[in-house]
Motif scaffolding. Sequence first.
Motif, PDB file in Angstrom:
ATOM      1  N   THR A 238      26.109  51.472  54.324  1.00 19.35           N
ATOM      2  CA  THR A 238      25.482  51.842  53.069  1.00 19.35           C
ATOM      3  C   THR A 238      24.636  53.091  53.291  1.00 19.35           C
ATOM      4  O   THR A 238      24.221  53.395  54.409  1.00 19.35           O
ATOM      5  CB  THR A 238      24.611  50.708  52.519  1.00 19.35           C
ATOM      6  OG1 THR A 238      23.556  50.419  53.458  1.00 19.35           O
ATOM      7  CG2 THR A 238      25.437  49.448  52.283  1.00 19.35           C
ATOM      8  N   PRO A 245      22.205  54.720  45.441  1.00 27.25           N
ATOM      9  CA  PRO A 245      22.878  54.203  46.639  1.00 27.25           C
ATOM     10  C   PRO A 245      24.318  54.685  46.758  1.00 27.25           C
ATOM     11  O   PRO A 245      24.928  55.143  45.785  1.00 27.25           O
ATOM     12  CB  PRO A 245      22.831  52.688  46.439  1.00 27.25           C
ATOM     13  CG  PRO A 245      22.820  52.527  44.949  1.00 27.25           C
ATOM     14  CD  PRO A 245      22.022  53.678  44.415  1.00 27.25           C
ATOM     15  N   THR A 247      28.057  54.148  49.595  1.00 25.29           N
ATOM     16  CA  THR A 247      28.651  53.580  50.798  1.00 25.29           C
ATOM     17  C   THR A 247      29.640  54.582  51.365  1.00 25.29           C
ATOM     18  O   THR A 247      30.207  55.404  50.634  1.00 25.29           O
ATOM     19  CB  THR A 247      29.388  52.251  50.514  1.00 25.29           C
ATOM     20  OG1 THR A 247      30.464  52.491  49.596  1.00 25.29           O
ATOM     21  CG2 THR A 247      28.446  51.209  49.933  1.00 25.29           C
ATOM     22  N   VAL A 350      23.301  45.975  47.365  1.00 27.92           N
ATOM     23  CA  VAL A 350      24.311  46.898  46.850  1.00 27.92           C
ATOM     24  C   VAL A 350      25.652  46.174  46.791  1.00 27.92           C
ATOM     25  O   VAL A 350      25.863  45.173  47.456  1.00 27.92           O
ATOM     26  CB  VAL A 350      24.449  48.160  47.737  1.00 27.92           C
ATOM     27  CG1 VAL A 350      23.175  48.956  47.759  1.00 27.92           C
ATOM     28  CG2 VAL A 350      24.868  47.783  49.151  1.00 27.92           C
ATOM     29  N   ALA A 352      29.542  46.917  47.500  1.00 28.68           N
ATOM     30  CA  ALA A 352      30.475  47.852  48.126  1.00 28.68           C
ATOM     31  C   ALA A 352      31.893  47.440  47.764  1.00 28.68           C
ATOM     32  O   ALA A 352      32.376  46.408  48.244  1.00 28.68           O
ATOM     33  CB  ALA A 352      30.299  47.858  49.633  1.00 28.68           C
ATOM     34  N   LEU A 358      29.180  44.931  53.625  1.00 24.48           N
ATOM     35  CA  LEU A 358      28.047  45.784  53.278  1.00 24.48           C
ATOM     36  C   LEU A 358      27.321  45.184  52.088  1.00 24.48           C
ATOM     37  O   LEU A 358      27.873  45.089  50.992  1.00 24.48           O
ATOM     38  CB  LEU A 358      28.529  47.193  52.946  1.00 24.48           C
ATOM     39  CG  LEU A 358      29.337  47.912  54.042  1.00 24.48           C
ATOM     40  CD1 LEU A 358      29.718  49.312  53.580  1.00 24.48           C
ATOM     41  CD2 LEU A 358      28.558  47.971  55.350  1.00 24.48           C
ATOM     42  N   LEU A 361      20.954  48.148  51.344  1.00 19.32           N
ATOM     43  CA  LEU A 361      20.421  49.370  51.910  1.00 19.32           C
ATOM     44  C   LEU A 361      19.332  49.014  52.914  1.00 19.32           C
ATOM     45  O   LEU A 361      18.736  47.932  52.842  1.00 19.32           O
ATOM     46  CB  LEU A 361      19.803  50.257  50.822  1.00 19.32           C
ATOM     47  CG  LEU A 361      20.708  50.803  49.724  1.00 19.32           C
ATOM     48  CD1 LEU A 361      19.863  51.519  48.682  1.00 19.32           C
ATOM     49  CD2 LEU A 361      21.750  51.737  50.295  1.00 19.32           C
TER      50      LEU A 361
END
Length: 494
Positions: A238, A245, A247, A350, A352, A358, A361
């Motif tokens: 990330t 944000p 990735t 987050v 992804a 993932l 963050l």
Amino acid sequence: MDLDFDRCYRAVSSRDVRFDGQFYTAVRTTGIYCRPSCPAITPKPGNVTFVPTAAAAQQAGYRACRRCLPDASPGSPEWNVRSDLAARAMRLIRDGAVERGGVAGLSESLGYSTRQLTRTLTTELGAGPLALARAHRAHTARTLIETTAMPMGDIAFAAGFASIRQFNDTVREVFATTPSELRSGAARRGAPAPSGAGTVSLRLPHRAPLDRAWLAWFLSAHAVPGLEHWEDGTYSRTLRLPHGPGTATVRFDGTHALATLTLHDMRDLATAVSRLRHLLDLDADPEAVDGALRADPTLASAVSAAPGIRVPGCVDGDELLLRTMIGQQVSVGAAATHTARLVAALGEPVTAPGDMHLTHLFPDAATVAERGREVLTGPAARVNAVVGVAAALADGSLTLHAGRTSADLRSDLLSHRGIGPWTADYVAMRTLPDPDVLLDTDLVAVRGARLLGLDLADSDHWSPWRSYVSVHLWRVALAARETHSLTSDQEDPA
């Protein structure tokens, strides 16, 4: 930059790819500029001028060659080797500093007046900060035009242009074609199908050779669950970016790093690419590094065993510093476990697409300063040190960015409790990046030096490549131990 005409012309005549990105060839009879390895007929010496940046060529009225795509060559290693004002400014311009804060913001970060900065860059690089940023925007725009299905208006603002008219005019001036023709040309060349909304797939160039084995070990061994993931030769993580944000997923083919970026805001594309390149040290000149280090007979075997080794950088200076402090005096695996606990508890969640590994963050410094004691474990002195440094990062009394000098950054780091010489050097090496840091107090590096019979007290002859010596020593020690369970030599924060 002092560009020797004869040396440059020899590189152009031999189409030497090693010099791509280090200078550009402006051809007066055609009005175009090229990378040194351009496959076109070599122009006559009297018809060419050599310039250090694409922006300098554009400023002089030259347009980019459509055959060699000079704006897509690797970045110049000069900006990492040098630590003068021009080089430090270039690092920040690549990171999108002008688009975010204007020339005034760039000047403030560097501690110079706008007038002095502009004069220095124009003298050294042939173009001022606005022209350098404009060249950077043009490259971002071409990338978005050719790799996404985004509307041109959205691309204009994502690339950092103030208006659609400015976007159209710049594309015409730099590439001698319209945005629509660029997109059509990419389709005719059989470019990959445009990515989905918010996703861009890119081929990041680098100079050969590149030691993938070392990068694979480093990225996989240090991967923090939830924040990073390594599997089957693919690294993903990330990203905390200026506008939201993101990735990134990256793997290597024969000549490029293949990256897929999913971004909340496309204005962060250039910044994300710059930080990935920094993380993987893709702008290095491995032949220059290896050639210099092989001159030392006691180091030659290590260099030959890992040609093109890279010094991993980072994608976020604050994250690197806090992770380094959390990992003091514990194994690499234990450091990842402690950091993962912090990420899961305090990091921003987050989503992804396509990667369930993932999830968060890395938490920002203000959050770590406020709530770090709730999560961090270990000696109280170390926890207090991490929280104290996070507070300094949050209030701006400590700043980490690639536009600082190594000496100034090291001095600032050492002024904080819990940061000693090892941590300061390690963070400076990976944040700036600084290619000339020898981690001569690192237990693993010392072990590697002992195996090779090197005297670390006599290191001046390795300059300016001592960071690469540090990495070679780590690799030698790893190979000898046949284990990845290494303990850091970082100082105790007490």
